[in-house]
Scaffold this motif. Sequence first.
Motif, PDB file in Angstrom:
ATOM      1  N   VAL A 114      12.018  69.107  65.751  1.00  0.00           N
ATOM      2  CA  VAL A 114      11.456  67.738  66.146  1.00  0.00           C
ATOM      3  C   VAL A 114      12.940  67.563  65.823  1.00  0.00           C
ATOM      4  CG1 VAL A 114      10.578  65.552  66.020  1.00  0.00           C
ATOM      5  CG2 VAL A 114       8.797  68.153  65.709  1.00  0.00           C
ATOM      6  N   SER A 115      14.227  67.400  65.965  1.00  0.00           N
ATOM      7  CA  SER A 115      15.597  67.630  65.270  1.00  0.00           C
ATOM      8  C   SER A 115      15.956  66.618  66.425  1.00  0.00           C
ATOM      9  CB  SER A 115      16.335  68.258  65.363  1.00  0.00           C
ATOM     10  OG  SER A 115      16.391  69.073  64.661  1.00  0.00           O
ATOM     11  N   PRO A 116      16.457  65.148  65.900  1.00  0.00           N
ATOM     12  CA  PRO A 116      17.067  64.204  66.740  1.00  0.00           C
ATOM     13  C   PRO A 116      18.271  64.517  67.326  1.00  0.00           C
ATOM     14  CG  PRO A 116      17.304  63.909  64.207  1.00  0.00           C
ATOM     15  CD  PRO A 116      16.495  65.388  64.400  1.00  0.00           C
ATOM     16  N   LEU A 285       7.732  58.439  61.387  1.00  0.00           N
ATOM     17  CA  LEU A 285       8.135  57.887  62.314  1.00  0.00           C
ATOM     18  C   LEU A 285       7.381  56.823  63.004  1.00  0.00           C
ATOM     19  CD1 LEU A 285       7.228  61.468  64.774  1.00  0.00           C
ATOM     20  CD2 LEU A 285       8.933  60.295  64.318  1.00  0.00           C
ATOM     21  N   SER A 314      14.731  61.412  58.226  1.00  0.00           N
ATOM     22  CA  SER A 314      15.474  62.544  59.091  1.00  0.00           C
ATOM     23  C   SER A 314      15.211  62.266  60.994  1.00  0.00           C
ATOM     24  CB  SER A 314      14.967  63.707  58.351  1.00  0.00           C
ATOM     25  OG  SER A 314      15.663  64.145  57.518  1.00  0.00           O
ATOM     26  N   LYS A 315      14.542  61.490  60.657  1.00  0.00           N
ATOM     27  CA  LYS A 315      14.230  61.749  62.022  1.00  0.00           C
ATOM     28  C   LYS A 315      14.677  60.304  62.882  1.00  0.00           C
ATOM     29  CE  LYS A 315      11.466  65.194  61.793  1.00  0.00           C
ATOM     30  NZ  LYS A 315      12.541  66.663  61.390  1.00  0.00           N
ATOM     31  N   PRO A 319      18.854  63.830  60.185  1.00  0.00           N
ATOM     32  CA  PRO A 319      18.659  64.217  58.942  1.00  0.00           C
ATOM     33  C   PRO A 319      19.589  64.866  58.122  1.00  0.00           C
ATOM     34  CG  PRO A 319      19.202  65.971  60.598  1.00  0.00           C
ATOM     35  CD  PRO A 319      19.808  64.294  61.001  1.00  0.00           C
ATOM     36  N   LEU A 403       8.743  61.780  68.996  1.00  0.00           N
ATOM     37  CA  LEU A 403       9.024  62.899  69.272  1.00  0.00           C
ATOM     38  C   LEU A 403       8.336  63.872  70.432  1.00  0.00           C
ATOM     39  CD1 LEU A 403      11.534  62.585  66.655  1.00  0.00           C
ATOM     40  CD2 LEU A 403      12.120  61.165  68.615  1.00  0.00           C
ATOM     41  N   SER A 449       8.184  69.133  71.937  1.00  0.00           N
ATOM     42  CA  SER A 449       8.940  67.890  71.824  1.00  0.00           C
ATOM     43  C   SER A 449      10.028  67.759  72.139  1.00  0.00           C
ATOM     44  CB  SER A 449       9.409  68.601  70.272  1.00  0.00           C
ATOM     45  OG  SER A 449       8.734  68.543  69.353  1.00  0.00           O
ATOM     46  N   SER A 451      12.959  65.532  71.625  1.00  0.00           N
ATOM     47  CA  SER A 451      13.753  64.977  70.843  1.00  0.00           C
ATOM     48  C   SER A 451      15.107  65.951  70.870  1.00  0.00           C
ATOM     49  CB  SER A 451      12.874  64.794  69.967  1.00  0.00           C
ATOM     50  OG  SER A 451      13.514  66.284  68.845  1.00  0.00           O
TER      51      SER A 451
END
Lengths: 484, 484
Positions: A114-116, A285, A314-315, A319, A403, A449, A451
Amino acid sequence: MIERIKLDKESNIPLYQQLYENIRSIIEEENLDGEKLPSIRTLSKSLQVNNVTVVNAYKQLETEGYIYKVPGSGTFVRKPVYNLETSSMEEGDMELMISGIFPLLKDSIDFATVSPTPELFPIEEFKQSLIEVLDRDRGMAFLYPEITGYGPLRESISKFLIDNYSIDVNKEQILITSGGQQGLDIISKTLVTQGDTILVENPTYPGAFSAFKSRGARIVGLPLESDGINLDLLKGYVKRYNPRFIYIMPNYQSPTTISYSKEKMKELLRMAKEYDFYIIEDDFLTDLSFEGNKKLPLKTYDRNDNVIFIKSFSKIFMPGVRIGFMTIPGKLFKELIKAKHSTDISSSGYLQRAFDLYLRKDFWKSHMDTIINDYYEKYKLMKEELDHLSHFGLSYKDPKGGLSIWVELPKSWDSMNLYEECSKRKLAIVPGKVFFIDNESFDNYIRLSFSAVTKDEIKKGMNILKEILSHSKLDKIDTYMPFL
Amino acid sequence: MIERIKLDKESNIPLYQQLYENIRSIIEEENLDGEKLPSIRTLSKSLQVNNVTVVNAYKQLETEGYIYKVPGSGTFVRKPVYNLETSSMEEGDMELMISGIFPLLKDSIDFATVSPTPELFPIEEFKQSLIEVLDRDRGMAFLYPEITGYGPLRESISKFLIDNYSIDVNKEQILITSGGQQGLDIISKTLVTQGDTILVENPTYPGAFSAFKSRGARIVGLPLESDGINLDLLKGYVKRYNPRFIYIMPNYQSPTTISYSKEKMKELLRMAKEYDFYIIEDDFLTDLSFEGNKKLPLKTYDRNDNVIFIKSFSKIFMPGVRIGFMTIPGKLFKELIKAKHSTDISSSGYLQRAFDLYLRKDFWKSHMDTIINDYYEKYKLMKEELDHLSHFGLSYKDPKGGLSIWVELPKSWDSMNLYEECSKRKLAIVPGKVFFIDNESFDNYIRLSFSAVTKDEIKKGMNILKEILSHSKLDKIDTYMPFL
């Protein structure tokens, strides 16, 4: 090793070159890691060559990284590189894999992390702030800030809280942390001692689980309903275990994506007051709502300082900045800052100053609009694609934000089987197992996810999933047959 | 509160203004923190005024920060600011004071904190690196880096280690931390469980002490001789307690400033191998030598991976960057990165990239030359001034490096008395008490640091000290008389 060195004094190849090659082969062939080489005097004497010959040979070996000198001690053989990638993954390393300690397979489609998306990062605006701080504060920007955090940033965050969530917390009750995870670590240090019981949602975020576990907590899980944890069960557990706190993610819970109803939030606060426990609200979130009406954190309704609100950016920001914060109940003030101090003294003062400027300049709102639009598109696409797989028995509850999507598989399946099939075809997903407190048991959930992938990758990934569902047997019984 | 509101409908002052002033006084006079205000309807009805009158009054109160709205819940009175500065310092807060949690008295001369001088920070060079990273890496700069740290930075640090200290550790054995303190925290999480015995130098750094203590360790102190801990005693303690590790600062130990002899270092390594314990080497000052020949860390001589080398750049670079590192013994690899992950996921990727560039551009050497010259001048001055006080019975061992001097007072004195006298005259010093394991007892040491003051301030501070020594009674017996 001296006895193995063979020099040909008649050769056209310079002696130092021969000597260099001799030693290099010996190092490469034998296991000489860390061993001491003969001194220049000793070697030149026994080989009957000039000192300079040895000096030159050693110099070349040093340049090429074979050996190194320790002043006053001598010359030593360098140890070869220990390579993480060759160390194989063992049982129990699932969490490490998820956390990104073990890198994903190269070229895989990533429905796991779940990394942007870095393309969405507001680099230009943040760069402005970074440079402005340097020009404005010079060396001061790099001093230790106050332990609770850079004062003006705590002020902007206080404003952020009231403007965005109607949360009324003044700057003296805010502790800047190096990301949300550090908030959990500090809470653990302050509130958990060996043998304490902590209540968490089940399934939950493994990073929280391991922070509590590392302090020797006994962890009891609360099953989730579509509007939050079961409160009757909670009441029973509270009476029985008298927990110091419960840990929850009221909006877009990870991994289930469910959000608490306002009624449940209020009842929970009532119980926290009555039975005197803290609620750790982990919020990363809340802001990512795809519905018209924005969600509000539990902290918004907290009138008795029972909620410790931990916020990660971070999201929803980036991050790599590693700036988050938590609210401090008055009673825990000293203990929490002592814990923060013994954790890392303070979070980077420079980044705190830059993030403060960024917030003050009102870049925030347009950034949120941009990312919500982008993630909304991916969210819609992933749902559409998932709907095409419903005849395989896959279902999910519409998260309406966040996400990722928490997908339920047919009851007879084991998510690990699906995870393994996906890995083989370079599709990274997360099996539910990772998130359950008792992760020895089977489960039939996966988290997908959207994202860190493009729309195109969402389509490709879903196609791979479809292929697997069409051709693979995923029932638990199949895989575990050999043990019957 | 409604019954206390008095409106004069005949007055020239608009009704909303009267209402606003009424409510404001009530809020100011009574303790209404967090209380809910009547709804607009209720209030307008009972006061028999127009809705708009109440809306306008509430709007003004909101603008001025007296109240705030929670959508769907109502309007509430804001809590007043909790002020840290009004909360008084209690017994046992000494450590907080030293750590800067309680700010020093304003306008005091600061011989207490070992903070480097911001005028010496290499802002221009680091700014270049910060901007170059943004232009080069864009959004990637703000993603999560690997948990062990940004690969190229681990490479530059590996090079830094061999170039500066002849330490041969490859990049896979380096873990980037958010400053040196985090190294101690991660070590504690990995190696300390409830009831373990840890050996430390006595006196030692309180930040380490509290990191170990927070994990439930029993801490045993080793007295220091002029060339390091007493090894005979160590041997006895090792046999008796079988400690998992010992924690030491081999160069310019804090607070005593002593450095270990090379012989003692080697003997210590031999013992660590024989009795199988780790040595945690905390290094933050090795580089700050005022002698011709540079000191080398203990890790330089370690051939068996017994030493975990923790390096802080806070004192020799800039504290606000919060980047340090530690070496990882192969056997502890997984446990240490798991602990790092549950601590803060990873250190800021952006700052890691910038620091990497800074190291690669070889800005380091000239920076070190600059600060060593500057600190050397202050060090000489403080020694000179101290020598003028020797007839009061003050003495010290020449540290020949570092950022402070450890001063021994006459045996009959209590350093707390001197500390208090200094505080009264706005001179901040650190009483030895803070650093001793058993800090209940008296001690006759003070630490004077010259890093955060100008030369002029050193002279002024030493004059204050002289005045105090000339006029005050500092014997323990005097102060504690009342309790006899």
